[in-house]
Design a protein around this motif. Structure first.
Motif, PDB file in Angstrom:
ATOM      1  N   LYS A 149       0.830  -1.212   0.000  1.00 12.68           N
ATOM      2  CA  LYS A 149       0.000   0.000   0.000  1.00 12.68           C
ATOM      3  C   LYS A 149       0.865   1.262   0.000  1.00 12.68           C
ATOM      4  O   LYS A 149       0.567   2.241  -0.681  1.00 12.68           O
ATOM      5  N   LYS A 175       2.462   1.680  -3.460  1.00 14.23           N
ATOM      6  CA  LYS A 175       1.495   2.158  -4.454  1.00 14.23           C
ATOM      7  C   LYS A 175       1.303   3.672  -4.314  1.00 14.23           C
ATOM      8  O   LYS A 175       1.331   4.401  -5.301  1.00 14.23           O
ATOM      9  N   THR A 225       4.628   5.512  -5.409  1.00 10.92           N
ATOM     10  CA  THR A 225       4.871   5.581  -6.847  1.00 10.92           C
ATOM     11  C   THR A 225       3.916   6.543  -7.540  1.00 10.92           C
ATOM     12  O   THR A 225       4.234   7.070  -8.602  1.00 10.92           O
ATOM     13  N   LYS A 226       2.756   6.789  -6.949  1.00 10.46           N
ATOM     14  CA  LYS A 226       1.815   7.754  -7.535  1.00 10.46           C
ATOM     15  C   LYS A 226       2.244   9.193  -7.249  1.00 10.46           C
ATOM     16  O   LYS A 226       1.834  10.111  -7.949  1.00 10.46           O
TER      17      LYS A 226
END
Length: 111
Positions: A78, A81, A84-85
């Motif tokens: 989590k 994710k 990386t955004k």
């Protein structure tokens, strides 16, 4: 005058004359003064006390700035994710800056 028309002794004399003139050219005289001016202020314009301080000072290259160190870390799925955004303002190094700032806050490090 050609060398073939000269007698053997004349050839030898001519050869000797040419070789000695070459030796003279190679032995150019050089005058070297053996007297040295040891007065520091006249030679350099530096006061002797300044010169002593200069010799006591550490001589060497200036210190290099500290380089950033690369590390690797395992992130939970989590967190990875979300990380990386993250784009920040779109400039290079924004993720590194985010991690550095968060770790400075966590460890109480001030700039």
């Amino acid at each position: 005058m050609s060398l073939s028309k000269l007698g053997k002794t004349e050839e030898e004399d001519l050869f000797e004359e040419v070789s000695t003139s070459k030796k003279r050219d190679k032995k150019k005289e050089t005058n070297v003064s053996t007297e040295a001016n040891t007065d520091v202020s006249t030679n350099t314009g530096i006061d002797e006390t300044d010169l002593a301080a200069l010799f006591k000072a550490k001589i060497g290259p200036p210190p290099k700035p500290e380089k950033k160190q690369q590390i690797s870390a395992y992130l939970e799925p989590k967190v990875h994710k979300a990380f990386t955004k993250y784009k920040g303002n779109g400039e290079k190094g924004q993720k590194s800056e985010l991690v550095n700032n968060l770790l400075k806050i966590y460890f109480g490090i001030e700039d």
